[in-house]
Write a protein that holds these residues in place. Sequence first.
Motif, PDB file in Angstrom:
ATOM      1  N   ALA A   2       0.838  -1.192   0.000  1.00 37.74           N
ATOM      2  CA  ALA A   2       0.000   0.000   0.000  1.00 37.74           C
ATOM      3  C   ALA A   2       0.876   1.247   0.000  1.00 37.74           C
ATOM      4  CB  ALA A   2      -0.895  -0.008   1.226  1.00 37.74           C
ATOM      5  N   THR A   3       0.236   2.374  -0.239  1.00 39.01           N
ATOM      6  CA  THR A   3       0.979   3.628  -0.207  1.00 39.01           C
ATOM      7  C   THR A   3       1.381   3.936   1.229  1.00 39.01           C
ATOM      8  OG1 THR A   3      -1.027   4.943   0.076  1.00 39.01           O
ATOM      9  CG2 THR A   3      -0.278   4.565  -2.180  1.00 39.01           C
ATOM     10  N   ARG A   4       2.392   4.773   1.359  1.00 38.33           N
ATOM     11  CA  ARG A   4       2.774   5.197   2.701  1.00 38.33           C
ATOM     12  C   ARG A   4       3.080   6.687   2.708  1.00 38.33           C
ATOM     13  NH1 ARG A   4       8.403   1.789   2.952  1.00 38.33           N
ATOM     14  NH2 ARG A   4       9.814   3.506   2.592  1.00 38.33           N
ATOM     15  N   ALA A   5       2.681   7.335   3.771  1.00 42.99           N
ATOM     16  CA  ALA A   5       2.936   8.763   3.926  1.00 42.99           C
ATOM     17  C   ALA A   5       4.392   8.939   4.343  1.00 42.99           C
ATOM     18  CB  ALA A   5       2.012   9.349   4.978  1.00 42.99           C
ATOM     19  N   ILE A   6       5.056   9.904   3.725  1.00 45.84           N
ATOM     20  CA  ILE A   6       6.448  10.165   4.090  1.00 45.84           C
ATOM     21  C   ILE A   6       6.629  11.641   4.422  1.00 45.84           C
ATOM     22  CG2 ILE A   6       7.329   8.268   2.686  1.00 45.84           C
ATOM     23  CD1 ILE A   6       8.510  10.649   0.903  1.00 45.84           C
ATOM     24  N   THR A   7       7.756  11.912   5.058  1.00 45.37           N
ATOM     25  CA  THR A   7       8.110  13.271   5.439  1.00 45.37           C
ATOM     26  C   THR A   7       9.454  13.624   4.824  1.00 45.37           C
ATOM     27  OG1 THR A   7       9.300  12.544   7.404  1.00 45.37           O
ATOM     28  CG2 THR A   7       6.931  12.977   7.654  1.00 45.37           C
ATOM     29  N   SER A   8       9.888  14.835   5.078  1.00 42.58           N
ATOM     30  CA  SER A   8      11.190  15.289   4.574  1.00 42.58           C
ATOM     31  C   SER A   8      12.316  14.365   5.039  1.00 42.58           C
ATOM     32  CB  SER A   8      11.472  16.706   5.064  1.00 42.58           C
ATOM     33  OG  SER A   8      10.438  17.561   4.678  1.00 42.58           O
ATOM     34  N   ALA A   9      12.197  13.868   6.255  1.00 40.50           N
ATOM     35  CA  ALA A   9      13.235  12.998   6.814  1.00 40.50           C
ATOM     36  C   ALA A   9      13.344  11.676   6.059  1.00 40.50           C
ATOM     37  CB  ALA A   9      12.949  12.733   8.285  1.00 40.50           C
ATOM     38  N   ASP A  10      12.239  11.204   5.485  1.00 44.77           N
ATOM     39  CA  ASP A  10      12.222   9.918   4.779  1.00 44.77           C
ATOM     40  C   ASP A  10      12.641  10.016   3.312  1.00 44.77           C
ATOM     41  OD1 ASP A  10      10.900   8.913   7.092  1.00 44.77           O
ATOM     42  OD2 ASP A  10       8.965   9.472   6.246  1.00 44.77           O
ATOM     43  N   PHE A  11      12.466  11.174   2.721  1.00 48.15           N
ATOM     44  CA  PHE A  11      12.553  11.319   1.269  1.00 48.15           C
ATOM     45  C   PHE A  11      13.886  10.849   0.688  1.00 48.15           C
ATOM     46  CE2 PHE A  11      13.389  13.712  -2.637  1.00 48.15           C
ATOM     47  CZ  PHE A  11      12.270  13.406  -3.371  1.00 48.15           C
ATOM     48  N   GLU A  12      14.983  11.433   1.146  1.00 49.09           N
ATOM     49  CA  GLU A  12      16.290  11.113   0.551  1.00 49.09           C
ATOM     50  C   GLU A  12      16.653   9.641   0.722  1.00 49.09           C
ATOM     51  OE1 GLU A  12      20.894  12.657   0.657  1.00 49.09           O
ATOM     52  OE2 GLU A  12      19.301  14.030   1.282  1.00 49.09           O
ATOM     53  N   TRP A  26       0.591  15.887  -2.789  1.00 52.30           N
ATOM     54  CA  TRP A  26      -0.833  16.189  -2.767  1.00 52.30           C
ATOM     55  C   TRP A  26      -1.174  17.124  -1.609  1.00 52.30           C
ATOM     56  CZ3 TRP A  26      -4.282  14.552   1.151  1.00 52.30           C
ATOM     57  CH2 TRP A  26      -3.677  13.849   2.182  1.00 52.30           C
ATOM     58  N   ALA A  27      -2.442  17.538  -1.563  1.00 55.73           N
ATOM     59  CA  ALA A  27      -2.935  18.374  -0.469  1.00 55.73           C
ATOM     60  C   ALA A  27      -4.373  17.985  -0.159  1.00 55.73           C
ATOM     61  CB  ALA A  27      -2.860  19.851  -0.851  1.00 55.73           C
ATOM     62  N   THR A  28      -4.755  18.107   1.098  1.00 55.04           N
ATOM     63  CA  THR A  28      -6.103  17.711   1.525  1.00 55.04           C
ATOM     64  C   THR A  28      -7.195  18.570   0.888  1.00 55.04           C
ATOM     65  OG1 THR A  28      -5.913  19.146   3.465  1.00 55.04           O
ATOM     66  CG2 THR A  28      -5.315  16.824   3.755  1.00 55.04           C
ATOM     67  N   TRP A  29      -6.883  19.811   0.548  1.00 54.65           N
ATOM     68  CA  TRP A  29      -7.860  20.746  -0.007  1.00 54.65           C
ATOM     69  C   TRP A  29      -7.969  20.661  -1.537  1.00 54.65           C
ATOM     70  CZ3 TRP A  29      -4.873  23.375  -3.314  1.00 54.65           C
ATOM     71  CH2 TRP A  29      -3.523  23.531  -2.997  1.00 54.65           C
ATOM     72  N   CYS A  30      -7.200  19.792  -2.164  1.00 53.05           N
ATOM     73  CA  CYS A  30      -7.091  19.720  -3.632  1.00 53.05           C
ATOM     74  C   CYS A  30      -8.054  18.679  -4.210  1.00 53.05           C
ATOM     75  CB  CYS A  30      -5.644  19.381  -3.975  1.00 53.05           C
ATOM     76  SG  CYS A  30      -5.344  18.891  -5.673  1.00 53.05           S
ATOM     77  N   GLY A  31      -9.030  19.140  -4.988  1.00 50.71           N
ATOM     78  CA  GLY A  31      -9.997  18.237  -5.615  1.00 50.71           C
ATOM     79  C   GLY A  31      -9.361  17.198  -6.527  1.00 50.71           C
ATOM     80  N   PRO A  32      -8.497  17.620  -7.473  1.00 49.74           N
ATOM     81  CA  PRO A  32      -7.843  16.634  -8.337  1.00 49.74           C
ATOM     82  C   PRO A  32      -6.986  15.630  -7.552  1.00 49.74           C
ATOM     83  CG  PRO A  32      -7.691  18.802  -9.328  1.00 49.74           C
ATOM     84  CD  PRO A  32      -8.244  18.993  -7.936  1.00 49.74           C
ATOM     85  N   CYS A  33      -6.429  16.068  -6.422  1.00 46.90           N
ATOM     86  CA  CYS A  33      -5.644  15.154  -5.576  1.00 46.90           C
ATOM     87  C   CYS A  33      -6.542  14.061  -5.015  1.00 46.90           C
ATOM     88  CB  CYS A  33      -4.991  15.901  -4.421  1.00 46.90           C
ATOM     89  SG  CYS A  33      -3.795  17.153  -4.910  1.00 46.90           S
ATOM     90  N   LYS A  34      -7.742  14.469  -4.581  1.00 47.04           N
ATOM     91  CA  LYS A  34      -8.695  13.505  -4.029  1.00 47.04           C
ATOM     92  C   LYS A  34      -9.131  12.511  -5.100  1.00 47.04           C
ATOM     93  CE  LYS A  34     -10.403  16.620  -0.488  1.00 47.04           C
ATOM     94  NZ  LYS A  34     -11.540  17.404  -0.012  1.00 47.04           N
ATOM     95  N   ALA A  35      -9.254  12.967  -6.345  1.00 47.45           N
ATOM     96  CA  ALA A  35      -9.642  12.079  -7.444  1.00 47.45           C
ATOM     97  C   ALA A  35      -8.505  11.121  -7.807  1.00 47.45           C
ATOM     98  CB  ALA A  35     -10.042  12.902  -8.665  1.00 47.45           C
ATOM     99  N   PHE A  36      -7.256  11.604  -7.739  1.00 52.33           N
ATOM    100  CA  PHE A  36      -6.103  10.792  -8.117  1.00 52.33           C
ATOM    101  C   PHE A  36      -5.716   9.802  -7.016  1.00 52.33           C
ATOM    102  CE2 PHE A  36      -1.353  10.351  -8.523  1.00 52.33           C
ATOM    103  CZ  PHE A  36      -1.382   9.551  -9.651  1.00 52.33           C
ATOM    104  N   GLY A  37      -6.032  10.107  -5.767  1.00 50.58           N
ATOM    105  CA  GLY A  37      -5.655   9.248  -4.641  1.00 50.58           C
ATOM    106  C   GLY A  37      -6.023   7.786  -4.821  1.00 50.58           C
ATOM    107  N   PRO A  38      -7.291   7.469  -5.149  1.00 51.29           N
ATOM    108  CA  PRO A  38      -7.657   6.058  -5.337  1.00 51.29           C
ATOM    109  C   PRO A  38      -6.932   5.392  -6.520  1.00 51.29           C
ATOM    110  CG  PRO A  38      -9.610   7.405  -4.982  1.00 51.29           C
ATOM    111  CD  PRO A  38      -8.454   8.341  -5.150  1.00 51.29           C
ATOM    112  N   VAL A  39      -6.623   6.155  -7.554  1.00 50.79           N
ATOM    113  CA  VAL A  39      -5.882   5.625  -8.711  1.00 50.79           C
ATOM    114  C   VAL A  39      -4.465   5.244  -8.267  1.00 50.79           C
ATOM    115  CG1 VAL A  39      -4.919   6.226 -10.982  1.00 50.79           C
ATOM    116  CG2 VAL A  39      -7.241   6.953 -10.367  1.00 50.79           C
ATOM    117  N   PHE A  40      -3.840   6.128  -7.494  1.00 48.98           N
ATOM    118  CA  PHE A  40      -2.489   5.890  -6.984  1.00 48.98           C
ATOM    119  C   PHE A  40      -2.485   4.682  -6.047  1.00 48.98           C
ATOM    120  CE2 PHE A  40       1.255   7.083  -4.323  1.00 48.98           C
ATOM    121  CZ  PHE A  40       2.191   7.277  -5.330  1.00 48.98           C
ATOM    122  N   GLU A  41      -3.489   4.607  -5.185  1.00 47.06           N
ATOM    123  CA  GLU A  41      -3.614   3.491  -4.238  1.00 47.06           C
ATOM    124  C   GLU A  41      -3.791   2.159  -4.982  1.00 47.06           C
ATOM    125  OE1 GLU A  41      -3.504   1.669  -0.642  1.00 47.06           O
ATOM    126  OE2 GLU A  41      -3.395   3.842  -0.788  1.00 47.06           O
ATOM    127  N   ALA A  42      -4.637   2.144  -6.006  1.00 46.24           N
ATOM    128  CA  ALA A  42      -4.863   0.917  -6.784  1.00 46.24           C
ATOM    129  C   ALA A  42      -3.576   0.476  -7.484  1.00 46.24           C
ATOM    130  CB  ALA A  42      -5.980   1.140  -7.802  1.00 46.24           C
TER     131      ALA A  42
END
Length: 118
Positions: A2-12, A26-42
């Motif tokens: 599954a996807t995992r949330a990362i931070t600046s410390a994890d990136f490099e 992504w951002a919580t307030w972003c409509g296209p982000c909300k639409a893309f989230g399930p595609v990314f998860e799948a």
Amino acid sequence: MATRAITSADFEKLVNDSDLVLFDFWATWCGPCKAFGPVFEAASEANPDIVFAKVDIDQNQDLAAAAGISAVPTLMIAKKGQIIFKQAGALRASDLDDLIAQAKKLEVPANAGEAAAK
């Protein structure tokens, strides 16, 4: 995997230690982000051999700035320590699948990122 949330410390570490990583900025307030989230998860469920990471730009503003993120969602792909793709905009599932296939096939020399840094 599954996807995992990362931070600046994890990136490099994730970029340098993983063969192939897809980042969804992504951002919580972003409509296209909300639409893309399930595609990314799948796609993450269909490709357990790839790391799928989500970066909330509001909680990781330093990372978003360092990565040059100016719009969300932005998809970034790293392979063998090197950024090989970055594009803003939500993708359809078929387009993401095609992009993943291309990324898997792309030949990137091991340590390419380290060589470029020297």
